[in-house]
Design a protein around this motif. Structure first.
Motif, PDB file in Angstrom:
ATOM      1  N   CYS A 195       0.838  -1.200   0.000  1.00 33.14           N
ATOM      2  CA  CYS A 195       0.000   0.000   0.000  1.00 33.14           C
ATOM      3  C   CYS A 195       0.869   1.244   0.000  1.00 33.14           C
ATOM      4  O   CYS A 195       1.763   1.389   0.828  1.00 33.14           O
ATOM      5  CB  CYS A 195      -0.906  -0.011   1.230  1.00 33.14           C
ATOM      6  N   THR A 196       0.578   2.153  -0.933  1.00 33.89           N
ATOM      7  CA  THR A 196       1.341   3.400  -1.010  1.00 33.89           C
ATOM      8  C   THR A 196       0.600   4.542  -0.336  1.00 33.89           C
ATOM      9  O   THR A 196       1.105   5.655  -0.294  1.00 33.89           O
ATOM     10  CB  THR A 196       1.580   3.783  -2.471  1.00 33.89           C
ATOM     11  N   GLY A 197      -0.599   4.287   0.138  1.00 32.17           N
ATOM     12  CA  GLY A 197      -1.370   5.338   0.795  1.00 32.17           C
ATOM     13  C   GLY A 197      -1.951   6.346  -0.171  1.00 32.17           C
ATOM     14  O   GLY A 197      -2.255   7.472   0.213  1.00 32.17           O
ATOM     15  N   CYS A 198      -2.162   5.949  -1.416  1.00 28.37           N
ATOM     16  CA  CYS A 198      -2.641   6.914  -2.415  1.00 28.37           C
ATOM     17  C   CYS A 198      -4.104   7.300  -2.196  1.00 28.37           C
ATOM     18  O   CYS A 198      -4.525   8.380  -2.586  1.00 28.37           O
ATOM     19  CB  CYS A 198      -2.460   6.354  -3.822  1.00 28.37           C
ATOM     20  N   GLY A 199      -4.883   6.424  -1.579  1.00 33.56           N
ATOM     21  CA  GLY A 199      -6.268   6.762  -1.285  1.00 33.56           C
ATOM     22  C   GLY A 199      -7.238   6.478  -2.414  1.00 33.56           C
ATOM     23  O   GLY A 199      -8.418   6.842  -2.326  1.00 33.56           O
ATOM     24  N   LEU A 235     -14.015   3.534   3.877  1.00 33.10           N
ATOM     25  CA  LEU A 235     -12.698   2.926   3.875  1.00 33.10           C
ATOM     26  C   LEU A 235     -11.693   4.026   4.158  1.00 33.10           C
ATOM     27  O   LEU A 235     -11.416   4.858   3.310  1.00 33.10           O
ATOM     28  CB  LEU A 235     -12.415   2.267   2.520  1.00 33.10           C
ATOM     29  N   ARG A 236     -11.208   4.037   5.378  1.00 36.69           N
ATOM     30  CA  ARG A 236     -10.291   5.100   5.755  1.00 36.69           C
ATOM     31  C   ARG A 236      -8.863   4.567   5.726  1.00 36.69           C
ATOM     32  O   ARG A 236      -8.615   3.426   6.124  1.00 36.69           O
ATOM     33  CB  ARG A 236     -10.636   5.577   7.166  1.00 36.69           C
ATOM     34  N   VAL A 237      -7.929   5.383   5.250  1.00 36.09           N
ATOM     35  CA  VAL A 237      -6.531   4.952   5.220  1.00 36.09           C
ATOM     36  C   VAL A 237      -5.795   5.608   6.385  1.00 36.09           C
ATOM     37  O   VAL A 237      -5.662   6.825   6.439  1.00 36.09           O
ATOM     38  CB  VAL A 237      -5.866   5.321   3.878  1.00 36.09           C
ATOM     39  N   TYR A 238      -5.361   4.787   7.316  1.00 37.95           N
ATOM     40  CA  TYR A 238      -4.601   5.278   8.467  1.00 37.95           C
ATOM     41  C   TYR A 238      -3.120   5.278   8.132  1.00 37.95           C
ATOM     42  O   TYR A 238      -2.617   4.319   7.544  1.00 37.95           O
ATOM     43  CB  TYR A 238      -4.793   4.353   9.672  1.00 37.95           C
ATOM     44  N   GLN A 239      -2.436   6.341   8.511  1.00 36.01           N
ATOM     45  CA  GLN A 239      -0.989   6.354   8.345  1.00 36.01           C
ATOM     46  C   GLN A 239      -0.348   6.058   9.688  1.00 36.01           C
ATOM     47  O   GLN A 239      -0.690   6.666  10.700  1.00 36.01           O
ATOM     48  CB  GLN A 239      -0.523   7.720   7.839  1.00 36.01           C
ATOM     49  N   ILE A 240       0.582   5.118   9.702  1.00 34.31           N
ATOM     50  CA  ILE A 240       1.277   4.816  10.953  1.00 34.31           C
ATOM     51  C   ILE A 240       2.778   4.926  10.714  1.00 34.31           C
ATOM     52  O   ILE A 240       3.243   4.852   9.570  1.00 34.31           O
ATOM     53  CB  ILE A 240       0.941   3.398  11.474  1.00 34.31           C
ATOM     54  N   ASP A 241       3.528   5.134  11.782  1.00 33.62           N
ATOM     55  CA  ASP A 241       4.985   5.101  11.633  1.00 33.62           C
ATOM     56  C   ASP A 241       5.593   4.383  12.820  1.00 33.62           C
ATOM     57  O   ASP A 241       4.920   4.130  13.816  1.00 33.62           O
ATOM     58  CB  ASP A 241       5.558   6.512  11.478  1.00 33.62           C
ATOM     59  N   ASN A 242       6.863   4.041  12.704  1.00 30.93           N
ATOM     60  CA  ASN A 242       7.479   3.237  13.760  1.00 30.93           C
ATOM     61  C   ASN A 242       7.969   4.079  14.929  1.00 30.93           C
ATOM     62  O   ASN A 242       8.632   3.579  15.820  1.00 30.93           O
ATOM     63  CB  ASN A 242       8.595   2.361  13.184  1.00 30.93           C
ATOM     64  N   GLY A 243       7.689   5.377  14.887  1.00 27.37           N
ATOM     65  CA  GLY A 243       7.997   6.235  16.022  1.00 27.37           C
ATOM     66  C   GLY A 243       9.470   6.552  16.194  1.00 27.37           C
ATOM     67  O   GLY A 243       9.875   7.051  17.232  1.00 27.37           O
ATOM     68  N   THR A 250      13.094   6.282  10.349  1.00 24.36           N
ATOM     69  CA  THR A 250      11.640   6.386  10.257  1.00 24.36           C
ATOM     70  C   THR A 250      11.105   5.512   9.137  1.00 24.36           C
ATOM     71  O   THR A 250      11.643   5.493   8.031  1.00 24.36           O
ATOM     72  CB  THR A 250      11.220   7.839   9.981  1.00 24.36           C
ATOM     73  N   GLU A 251      10.061   4.778   9.475  1.00 24.92           N
ATOM     74  CA  GLU A 251       9.380   4.005   8.441  1.00 24.92           C
ATOM     75  C   GLU A 251       7.902   4.303   8.534  1.00 24.92           C
ATOM     76  O   GLU A 251       7.363   4.472   9.626  1.00 24.92           O
ATOM     77  CB  GLU A 251       9.606   2.505   8.664  1.00 24.92           C
ATOM     78  N   VAL A 252       7.253   4.357   7.404  1.00 23.03           N
ATOM     79  CA  VAL A 252       5.836   4.682   7.370  1.00 23.03           C
ATOM     80  C   VAL A 252       5.090   3.522   6.702  1.00 23.03           C
ATOM     81  O   VAL A 252       5.611   2.876   5.801  1.00 23.03           O
ATOM     82  CB  VAL A 252       5.595   5.996   6.596  1.00 23.03           C
ATOM     83  N   ALA A 253       3.893   3.260   7.202  1.00 19.78           N
ATOM     84  CA  ALA A 253       3.049   2.249   6.563  1.00 19.78           C
ATOM     85  C   ALA A 253       1.608   2.743   6.606  1.00 19.78           C
ATOM     86  O   ALA A 253       1.297   3.709   7.307  1.00 19.78           O
ATOM     87  CB  ALA A 253       3.174   0.918   7.284  1.00 19.78           C
ATOM     88  N   PHE A 254       0.754   2.095   5.829  1.00 26.61           N
ATOM     89  CA  PHE A 254      -0.646   2.513   5.777  1.00 26.61           C
ATOM     90  C   PHE A 254      -1.558   1.333   6.067  1.00 26.61           C
ATOM     91  O   PHE A 254      -1.328   0.229   5.582  1.00 26.61           O
ATOM     92  CB  PHE A 254      -0.974   3.093   4.401  1.00 26.61           C
ATOM     93  N   PHE A 255      -2.557   1.615   6.857  1.00 25.86           N
ATOM     94  CA  PHE A 255      -3.601   0.620   7.136  1.00 25.86           C
ATOM     95  C   PHE A 255      -4.907   1.074   6.493  1.00 25.86           C
ATOM     96  O   PHE A 255      -5.617   1.888   7.077  1.00 25.86           O
ATOM     97  CB  PHE A 255      -3.845   0.501   8.646  1.00 25.86           C
ATOM     98  N   PRO A 256      -5.250   0.628   5.297  1.00 25.46           N
ATOM     99  CA  PRO A 256      -6.602   0.925   4.797  1.00 25.46           C
ATOM    100  C   PRO A 256      -7.590   0.152   5.665  1.00 25.46           C
ATOM    101  O   PRO A 256      -7.398  -1.032   5.901  1.00 25.46           O
ATOM    102  CB  PRO A 256      -6.593   0.409   3.361  1.00 25.46           C
TER     103      PRO A 256
END
Lengths: 421, 53, 269
Positions: free
Chosen positions: C8-12, C40-48, C54-60
């Protein structure tokens, strides 16, 4: 000096409607003070119109705070109104006739609380016109269905229980039809008291069950006993502990405002003692429940108690609910010296009532405030003036009904005897 | 409410819940009706209670 | 449904496709995010972690269509739980006072009957995924736009709750087609709008229990997980990620509790 109201025609004199052997303030003073509840009701009316016409966007509720101040007030007044069913139960069914002097007041306060709550719920739902779907398409597994059924029916029972007081008005009671009907109702009241007890017991519990069954909301979920979560029993217990206190408090406030003695102090002390014992039992159960929840249930879900209390809903809430507004009033109410003192008894009862209100607040708001998904944000919520307007209905219509009832209905049978000159 | 409404599930809960609830409602309204009936009969028979008596 | 978080690239695009497919309106003020409707909401999360790491991922996040009653469910509570299968329930379905939402045993889809919803919002309170949305406003459809709406999905009115239905009308159309053609509904005959829209192919849709379907194989992977499994909601949406921190983010862990607690109290001070 002549005042304008000295010339008011004679029909403004309503003294023939006052309860036997009592005196009340002059009609113009009464009319003046009626302005207070009417102002509150006007504020309610404006808010309710805006909410019904424009929709629930007039509130500050959102998809995170699905419930707001209305549900808190609803749960609180229903718990405080529990004095009606429990006092009736003790008086008519257990046979504690010492409570007779206060049972009318308890029923009246219950009536006010329940009608207020039902009206507010009607505004709270997004589609008020579909309110009856809960009866027609009833989902018997939902705690809310049970609440809807029982609250509505219990409000009807309260109307019936209140009816004799209305019919016993000095003028109305002279009409043979009404007088006879009232007499017959008095003789059969035990049936209504029993029905009321049954209905109340279940909906007080189901209001707690509503939160206890939310198994995906770790703040609210509790283990089950049979088909009921622990909160079912805890809510029943806290309601019957706070209800008699609230009834007595209202009577005490009325005494201070009117400057009359309405029930003997013995009755109040008895109500305090009943409240105290019930509160003690509740506090023991609640404390055990809280410990189990904090140290066994939460860790099993990968959560810690510390996470459950975040600013502004910090851990001070636990100490306030269980300590200051829980154990403290329980101990106070069980101390005979405290009960003998008018002021201290009032204070202990006040703490008890704040405690139950705080409990309902925590279960409604904090359950929803805490995000369950670890990456979800934390939101807080403050009501809008429209929400406060609708919530103030209970106060406005409560004052109005109570003022009218106090002036015209024989709510306090001990009043003539206690105020003899 | 009724089995022909869609998404209806048969289960024991309906009998228990509706049984208890409508049982209580019938008792309340039944007793209220009987009280009204008794009042009418009392008035007929001249057994009148009023604030004057 | 299986969503590959690593793809997932988080494009929405999934969110947009969903809104368009299901006639979700656009409100006058969409900055008020806690009231806007995104099935369907896309949540952005990161590893803090700080910059270089820093790494980012998305949870649709669509509706999870929880089945409930799995391991870690209320059945393991202190006292006994009702053994009635109706009680091994979806969190939101059992609470609805008006049966305006239901769990379909045949498809496992949690439906929403908006015309029966009274708007009490008890289901919104029951859902830990925030997948349920209340219509706080009437949708101000601009003039002419209603003609561009999908004829297969009823638009909702103010005061009711709505949510993802796994594009149920598409299943109905697929069934109709299969009935007329005399065949069965195949894997590709019924795909949700978000699945079709995803440009990186992160979403896979099919029957979890059907060995012929791709999703059936995907969920066997050691990298497959679900959101909040400890709650016992038993969702039908699986996620996949080879990154451990992403998998850890899907649930609450006591080891993390202390860290988040410190972060939360620090953030508020």
């Amino acid at each position: 000096m002549r005042r304008w109201f000295d010339d008011l025609p004679k029909y403004a004199d309503d003294s023939s409607w006052w309860p036997n052997g009592t005196t009340r303030c002059r009609p113009e003073v009464f009319l003046f003070w009626l302005g207070l509840p009417l102002t509150i009701m006007a504020y309610f009316g404006l808010s309710a119109f805006l909410v019904l016409f424009k929709g629930l966007n007039q509130t500050n509720m959102n998809d995170y705070f699905a419930f707001g101040v209305w549900i808190v007030v609803d749960l609180a007044v229903i718990a405080l109104g529990a004095g009606a069913f429990f006092t009736s139960f003790l008086n008519y069914i257990i046979g504690k006739t010492e409570l007779k002097p206060i049972v009318n007041a308890a029923v009246l306060i219950g009536f006010i609380c329940y009608t207020g709550a039902i009206l507010m719920l009607g505004i709270d739902i997004g589609q008020p016109i579909r309110g009856w779907f809960g009866f027609w398409h009833a989902n018997v597994h939902s705690m809310l269905t049970e609440v809807m059924f029982c609250i509505t029916t219990y409000a009807i029972v309260l109307c019936i229980e209140l009816l004799p007081s209305v019919l016993d008005n000095r003028r109305i009671g002279k009409v043979p039809e009404f007088g006879t009907f009232s007499h017959n109702l008095h003789t059969i009241m035990i049936v209504f008291a029993a029905a009321g007890t049954f209905l109340s017991f279940f909906h007080q519990g189901s209001l707690g069950g509503m939160f206890g069954v939310l198994y995906a909301r770790p703040f609210a979920y509790r283990g089950h006993l049979g088909i009921w979560p622990m909160t079912f029993f805890l809510f029943v217990m806290s309601a019957i502990a706070a209800g008699p206190s609230f009834t007595t408090m209202v009577v005490m406030i009325t005494e201070k405002i009117t400057g009359k003695r309405l029930t003997s102090h013995k009755v109040k002390m008895l109500m305090g003692k009943i409240s105290g014992w019930l509160l003690l039992v509740y506090m023991v159960c609640k404390s055990v429940d809280t410990l189990y929840w904090a140290f066994i249930y939460l860790p099993s879900k990968g959560l810690s108690v510390g996470q459950m209390y975040q600013a502004p809903y910090g851990s001070w809430l636990v100490w306030a609910e269980l300590g200051l507004f829980g154990w403290l009033p329980a101990i106070l109410l069980l101390t005979p010296r405290v009960r003998e003192s008018y002021g201290l008894l009032f204070l202990a009862m006040l703490l008890n009532c704040i405690g139950v209100t705080l409990n309902r607040f925590i279960f409604t708001i904090q359950s929803l405030a805490l995000p369950v998904m670890p990456f979800e944000k934390f939101f807080s919520y403050l009501p809008t003036w429209q929400e406060w307007g609708v919530a103030s209905l209970v106060l406005g219509h409560g004052l109005l009904i109570f003022m009218l009832a106090y002036r015209y209905l024989p709510i306090f049978p001990q009043e003539p005897e206690l105020n003899q000159r | 409410m009724l089995p022909f409404v869609f998404e209806w599930h048969w289960d024991i809960g309906h009998i228990v819940f509706f049984g208890l609830f409508y049982g209580v409602v019938s008792v309340v309204f039944g007793v209220l009706g009987l009280t009204i009936l008794k009042t009418i009969l009392d008035l007929w028979a001249g057994k009148i209670h009023s604030a004057d008596h | 449904m299986v969503i590959d978080v690593d793809k997932c690239t988080g494009c929405g695009a999934c969110s947009v496709a969903c809104m368009s497919e299901n006639n979700v309106g656009v409100l006058e003020d969409e900055t008020e995010k806690i009231r806007s409707i995104t099935w369907l909401r896309v949540y952005q999360i990161d590893n803090g972690k700080a910059f270089p790491e820093t790494e980012v991922a998305f949870f649709p996040r669509p509706c999870m269509h929880c089945q409930g009653g799995a391991s870690g469910s209320p059945g393991q509570a202190f006292f006994q739980e009702d053994t009635d299968p109706q009680e091994a329930h979806t969190p939101c379905v059992s609470v609805c006072p008006a049966i305006a939402t239901d769990y379909d045993d045949a498809t496992g889809i949690v439906s929403q009957i908006t015309s029966r919803c009274i708007g009490c919002r008890y289901c919104v309170a029951a859902c830990p995924y925030h997948a349920r949305y209340f219509n706080w406003y009437d949708v101000p459809w601009p003039q002419g736009t209603p003609r561009g709406l999908s004829p297969f999905v009823s638009p909702r009115m103010r005061g009711v709750v709505e949510k993802c239905t796994f594009c149920y009308p598409r299943l109905q159309r697929a069934k109709n087609k299969a009935f007329l053609g005399g065949g069965k509904v195949g894997e590709m005959d019924y795909q949700t709008a978000c699945t079709e829209a995803c440009p990186s192919g992160a979403i896979t849709f099919g029957q979890l229990q059907n060995p012929a379907h791709k999703v059936h194989k995907l969920i066997q992977s050691e990298f497959a997980f679900r959101l909040l499994e400890k709650m016992g909601t038993n969702p039908k949406v699986y996620y996949m990620s080879k990154r451990k921190w992403v998998r850890m983010m899907a649930d609450n862990h006591l080891s993390q509790a202390k860290a988040t607690q410190a972060a939360a109290s620090g953030g508020h001070k």
